[in-house]
Write an enzyme that holds these catalytic residues in place. Structure first.
Site, short mmCIF file in Angstrom:
data_model
loop_
_atom_site.label_atom_id
_atom_site.label_comp_id
_atom_site.label_asym_id
_atom_site.label_seq_id
_atom_site.Cartn_x
_atom_site.Cartn_y
_atom_site.Cartn_z
N TYR A 140 0.82 -1.21 0.00
CA TYR A 140 0.00 0.00 0.00
C TYR A 140 0.86 1.26 0.00
O TYR A 140 0.54 2.23 -0.69
CB TYR A 140 -0.98 -0.02 1.18
N GLU A 141 1.94 1.26 0.73
CA GLU A 141 2.84 2.41 0.72
C GLU A 141 3.41 2.64 -0.68
O GLU A 141 3.53 3.78 -1.13
CB GLU A 141 3.97 2.23 1.73
#
Length: 172
Positions: A140-141
């Protein structure tokens, strides 16, 4: 990979019995609970179907949520009205079948979820995710999500930032 799959709402036509992602919790949810959540209007579920094999290659769920204004970073708070909570959408689950992993399908599913959310005809400030582990957090980052300061593994991506990064920006 995008040309070899299609994404559509989960229906009774999809065989969920053989889906294996490597996460027992995600697999069990998909096989046993997803259709109940759809019927109860708790969540929506979208599946990626392999055009060639006609099997489910992955899925994700979306549901409405809200985030306390105080959960955001000061940089984000200063740009928002002083409501106690901010509307958001929760990407509750995202899973890719084992034999499709490593082919970019997770990113395709995430992009589809962001596109659907950006087209929503109601206010949604951000997409929120709860990463199940470090690998998911890194995923997600990599796609622009940032940790909420007051949460352990909860991250968000403001929809304005997501829309800037979406191909086509206006839909599929």
């Amino acid at each position: 990979m995008a040309e070899t799959v299609r994404i559509e709402p989960l229906s009774g036509d999809h065989d969920r019995s053989q889906f294996l992602s490597g996460s027992d919790a995600l697999d069990r949810y998909f096989r046993e609970q997803a259709s109940q959540d759809i019927k109860r209007r708790i969540a929506t579920c979208f599946v990626t179907v392999s055009v060639a094999a006609q099997d489910v290659a992955g899925y994700y769920t979306l549901t409405a949520t809200s985030v306390a204004l105080s959960a955001f970073s000061p940089e984000i708070i200063k740009k928002l009205p002083r409501y106690p909570v901010v509307p958001a959408v929760l990407l509750g689950r995202l899973a890719v079948a084992r034999h499709y992993q490593g082919q970019g399908l997770g990113g395709i599913l995430l992009a589809d979820a962001l596109k659907r959310t950006s087209r929503a005809e109601f206010g949604v400030f951000a997409m929120v995710v709860d990463a199940k582990d470090e690998a998911a957090q890194r995923f997600y980052e990599h796609h622009g999500f940032t940790l909420l300061p007051s949460e352990a593994r909860r991250s968000c991506l403001p929809m304005a930032a997501a829309q800037r990064g979406l191909p086509g920006k206006t839909g599929r």
